[in-house]
Design a protein around this motif. Structure first.
Motif, PDB file in Angstrom:
ATOM      1  N   SER A  84       0.843  -1.201   0.000  1.00 41.23           N
ATOM      2  CA  SER A  84       0.000   0.000   0.000  1.00 41.23           C
ATOM      3  C   SER A  84       0.877   1.250   0.000  1.00 41.23           C
ATOM      4  O   SER A  84       0.626   2.207  -0.744  1.00 41.23           O
ATOM      5  CB  SER A  84      -0.928   0.008   1.217  1.00 41.23           C
ATOM      6  OG  SER A  84      -1.814  -1.088   1.195  1.00 41.23           O
ATOM      7  N   PHE A  85       1.942   1.225   0.804  1.00 39.90           N
ATOM      8  CA  PHE A  85       2.827   2.389   0.884  1.00 39.90           C
ATOM      9  C   PHE A  85       3.651   2.537  -0.396  1.00 39.90           C
ATOM     10  O   PHE A  85       3.929   3.663  -0.834  1.00 39.90           O
ATOM     11  CB  PHE A  85       3.744   2.287   2.096  1.00 39.90           C
ATOM     12  CG  PHE A  85       4.487   3.559   2.395  1.00 39.90           C
ATOM     13  CD1 PHE A  85       3.822   4.652   2.928  1.00 39.90           C
ATOM     14  CD2 PHE A  85       5.844   3.675   2.121  1.00 39.90           C
ATOM     15  CE1 PHE A  85       4.493   5.841   3.188  1.00 39.90           C
ATOM     16  CE2 PHE A  85       6.524   4.851   2.378  1.00 39.90           C
ATOM     17  CZ  PHE A  85       5.848   5.941   2.912  1.00 39.90           C
ATOM     18  N   ILE A  86       4.056   1.422  -0.992  1.00 41.77           N
ATOM     19  CA  ILE A  86       4.755   1.482  -2.282  1.00 41.77           C
ATOM     20  C   ILE A  86       3.864   2.151  -3.319  1.00 41.77           C
ATOM     21  O   ILE A  86       4.313   2.987  -4.115  1.00 41.77           O
ATOM     22  CB  ILE A  86       5.172   0.064  -2.742  1.00 41.77           C
ATOM     23  CG1 ILE A  86       6.332  -0.446  -1.884  1.00 41.77           C
ATOM     24  CG2 ILE A  86       5.574   0.072  -4.220  1.00 41.77           C
ATOM     25  CD1 ILE A  86       6.705  -1.890  -2.145  1.00 41.77           C
ATOM     26  N   ASN A  87       2.568   1.799  -3.312  1.00 42.85           N
ATOM     27  CA  ASN A  87       1.619   2.428  -4.224  1.00 42.85           C
ATOM     28  C   ASN A  87       1.527   3.923  -3.977  1.00 42.85           C
ATOM     29  O   ASN A  87       1.502   4.730  -4.917  1.00 42.85           O
ATOM     30  CB  ASN A  87       0.246   1.770  -4.078  1.00 42.85           C
ATOM     31  CG  ASN A  87      -0.808   2.396  -4.963  1.00 42.85           C
ATOM     32  OD1 ASN A  87      -1.617   3.199  -4.515  1.00 42.85           O
ATOM     33  ND2 ASN A  87      -0.802   2.034  -6.243  1.00 42.85           N
ATOM     34  N   VAL A  88       1.493   4.315  -2.697  1.00 46.19           N
ATOM     35  CA  VAL A  88       1.438   5.743  -2.348  1.00 46.19           C
ATOM     36  C   VAL A  88       2.701   6.462  -2.827  1.00 46.19           C
ATOM     37  O   VAL A  88       2.629   7.565  -3.383  1.00 46.19           O
ATOM     38  CB  VAL A  88       1.266   5.917  -0.829  1.00 46.19           C
ATOM     39  CG1 VAL A  88       1.473   7.372  -0.423  1.00 46.19           C
ATOM     40  CG2 VAL A  88      -0.108   5.443  -0.388  1.00 46.19           C
ATOM     41  N   ALA A  89       3.862   5.836  -2.631  1.00 41.64           N
ATOM     42  CA  ALA A  89       5.126   6.453  -3.050  1.00 41.64           C
ATOM     43  C   ALA A  89       5.158   6.649  -4.564  1.00 41.64           C
ATOM     44  O   ALA A  89       5.569   7.712  -5.063  1.00 41.64           O
ATOM     45  CB  ALA A  89       6.301   5.585  -2.602  1.00 41.64           C
ATOM     46  N   PHE A  90       4.716   5.638  -5.320  1.00 36.99           N
ATOM     47  CA  PHE A  90       4.654   5.763  -6.770  1.00 36.99           C
ATOM     48  C   PHE A  90       3.658   6.850  -7.178  1.00 36.99           C
ATOM     49  O   PHE A  90       3.913   7.627  -8.110  1.00 36.99           O
ATOM     50  CB  PHE A  90       4.256   4.434  -7.406  1.00 36.99           C
ATOM     51  CG  PHE A  90       5.400   3.492  -7.649  1.00 36.99           C
ATOM     52  CD1 PHE A  90       6.513   3.899  -8.366  1.00 36.99           C
ATOM     53  CD2 PHE A  90       5.360   2.191  -7.168  1.00 36.99           C
ATOM     54  CE1 PHE A  90       7.573   3.026  -8.605  1.00 36.99           C
ATOM     55  CE2 PHE A  90       6.412   1.310  -7.391  1.00 36.99           C
ATOM     56  CZ  PHE A  90       7.518   1.730  -8.119  1.00 36.99           C
ATOM     57  N   THR A  91       2.517   6.907  -6.487  1.00 42.21           N
ATOM     58  CA  THR A  91       1.515   7.926  -6.808  1.00 42.21           C
ATOM     59  C   THR A  91       2.078   9.322  -6.610  1.00 42.21           C
ATOM     60  O   THR A  91       1.882  10.221  -7.439  1.00 42.21           O
ATOM     61  CB  THR A  91       0.252   7.741  -5.943  1.00 42.21           C
ATOM     62  OG1 THR A  91      -0.283   6.428  -6.135  1.00 42.21           O
ATOM     63  CG2 THR A  91      -0.823   8.761  -6.308  1.00 42.21           C
ATOM     64  N   THR A  92       2.803   9.530  -5.506  1.00 34.50           N
ATOM     65  CA  THR A  92       3.450  10.814  -5.244  1.00 34.50           C
ATOM     66  C   THR A  92       4.425  11.166  -6.362  1.00 34.50           C
ATOM     67  O   THR A  92       4.449  12.297  -6.860  1.00 34.50           O
ATOM     68  CB  THR A  92       4.199  10.765  -3.901  1.00 34.50           C
ATOM     69  OG1 THR A  92       3.262  10.540  -2.847  1.00 34.50           O
ATOM     70  CG2 THR A  92       4.945  12.062  -3.638  1.00 34.50           C
ATOM     71  N   LEU A  93       5.235  10.185  -6.766  1.00 32.40           N
ATOM     72  CA  LEU A  93       6.214  10.406  -7.837  1.00 32.40           C
ATOM     73  C   LEU A  93       5.528  10.832  -9.137  1.00 32.40           C
ATOM     74  O   LEU A  93       5.918  11.834  -9.765  1.00 32.40           O
ATOM     75  CB  LEU A  93       7.023   9.128  -8.058  1.00 32.40           C
ATOM     76  CG  LEU A  93       8.007   9.144  -9.232  1.00 32.40           C
ATOM     77  CD1 LEU A  93       9.113  10.163  -8.995  1.00 32.40           C
ATOM     78  CD2 LEU A  93       8.599   7.754  -9.458  1.00 32.40           C
ATOM     79  N   PHE A  94       4.484  10.093  -9.524  1.00 28.15           N
ATOM     80  CA  PHE A  94       3.826  10.383 -10.798  1.00 28.15           C
ATOM     81  C   PHE A  94       3.013  11.675 -10.744  1.00 28.15           C
ATOM     82  O   PHE A  94       2.860  12.348 -11.773  1.00 28.15           O
ATOM     83  CB  PHE A  94       2.962   9.201 -11.231  1.00 28.15           C
ATOM     84  CG  PHE A  94       3.761   7.973 -11.596  1.00 28.15           C
ATOM     85  CD1 PHE A  94       4.792   8.066 -12.521  1.00 28.15           C
ATOM     86  CD2 PHE A  94       3.496   6.748 -11.004  1.00 28.15           C
ATOM     87  CE1 PHE A  94       5.542   6.948 -12.857  1.00 28.15           C
ATOM     88  CE2 PHE A  94       4.239   5.634 -11.327  1.00 28.15           C
ATOM     89  CZ  PHE A  94       5.272   5.727 -12.265  1.00 28.15           C
ATOM     90  N   LEU A  95       2.501  12.026  -9.574  1.00 34.18           N
ATOM     91  CA  LEU A  95       1.807  13.307  -9.438  1.00 34.18           C
ATOM     92  C   LEU A  95       2.761  14.479  -9.668  1.00 34.18           C
ATOM     93  O   LEU A  95       2.358  15.540 -10.169  1.00 34.18           O
ATOM     94  CB  LEU A  95       1.160  13.426  -8.054  1.00 34.18           C
ATOM     95  CG  LEU A  95      -0.161  12.688  -7.852  1.00 34.18           C
ATOM     96  CD1 LEU A  95      -0.574  12.715  -6.382  1.00 34.18           C
ATOM     97  CD2 LEU A  95      -1.265  13.280  -8.712  1.00 34.18           C
TER      98      LEU A  95
END
Length: 280
Positions: A84-95
């Motif tokens: 879940s946190f990996i997904n959040v980290a990727f989301t932050t990066l792509f945002l």
């Protein structure tokens, strides 16, 4: 061999987390943020805070999830929280990488397609045993302390987002936010069941092995029911187990590894009484 399979499985989950994050970022930067329409959960809260204090939604989403991830790691489950946190980290990066772009000035189109793209992203990561972070982890923690279902906490959080959008941008924007939340939840329904509790009935000839695997990995009680194949006349057993939606992916993996020939039927559970561990 098992080690290689596990490495491939974990690599696949990381790729899924990244793909999900791309869709979530596109939903925000192409549709919702240009229209001042909010998403659900921590993503919506990050949007609200971004309007108030000026930081980017991606950075705020990451900061909101750090303390929740620490709590989730200790209280909910390491694998679920990690991905879940990996997904959040990727989301932050792509945002941060994907520019905010206005594709349409039609707010209804932005609300609907923002919900569709975001729902696909959220449903994808749920399907593989994790979540888009934040609210899912908090809801699991709160559910431990009370008899209320998880859905109560999702409703409270999203109601807060809708009301806040109304106060900040007017009730018309609140209605469009509500439209986005509805579309998003319906898309997730299509990709992954959102029912809090599920009952799985597994017809198998390897009941003992499956029961042991369930006890070791899912930590749920199992009811064994004698059965006979209608066509083959073979003696089998039906294993009945009640799980949460977050455990569905793990259950599927266990069945595929122990008895690929097993027949499994998963149905919605509207209520559970008696010995069911709330914290999962």
């Amino acid at each position: 061999m098992l080690k290689n399979i596990n490495i491939m499985e974990e690599g696949k989950k990381i790729l899924i987390a990244a793909g999900s994050a791309v869709l979530l970022a596109l939903s925000l930067n192409f549709f919702l943020i240009p229209a001042n329409v909010f998403a659900s959960g921590f993503t919506g809260i990050a949007q609200i805070l971004s309007e108030l204090i000026g930081l980017s939604p991606g950075i705020l989403l990451f900061l909101l999830n750090v303390p929740v991830a620490i709590l989730g790691w200790m209280k909910v489950g390491k694998s679920f929280t990690l991905y879940s946190f990996i997904n959040v980290a990727f989301t932050t990066l792509f945002l941060e990488i994907i520019p905010v772009t206005t594709i349409s000035n039609d707010i209804i189109l932005n609300s609907v397609f923002g919900g569709v793209v975001g729902g696909i992203g959220a449903g994808l990561i749920l399907k593989f045993g994790a979540s888009s972070g934040g609210v899912d982890i908090l809801a699991l923690l709160f559910a431990r302390k009370s008899d209320r279902p998880l859905g109560t906490y999702f409703f409270i959080m999203n109601a807060f987002i809708v009301l806040t959008s109304g106060l900040m941008f007017g009730m018309e924007k609140a209605l469009y936010t509500l439209l986005t939340l509805y579309v998003l939840s319906r898309i997730i329904d299509i990709l992954h069941t959102r029912h809090v509790k599920l009952t799985a009935m597994i017809v198998t000839s390897k009941a003992e092995e499956l029961k042991h695997a369930f006890y070791q990995q899912v930590t749920r009680g199992v009811t064994r029911i004698p059965a006979k194949g209608g066509y083959s006349k073979e003696d089998k057993e039906v294993l009945m187990i009640v799980i949460t939606r977050y455990e569905l992916y793990l259950l599927q993996r266990i069945i595929e590894e122990v008895d690929p020939k097993a027949f499994t039927n998963v149905v919605q559970t509207t209520g559970v009484f008696g010995m069911f561990r709330k914290e999962a």
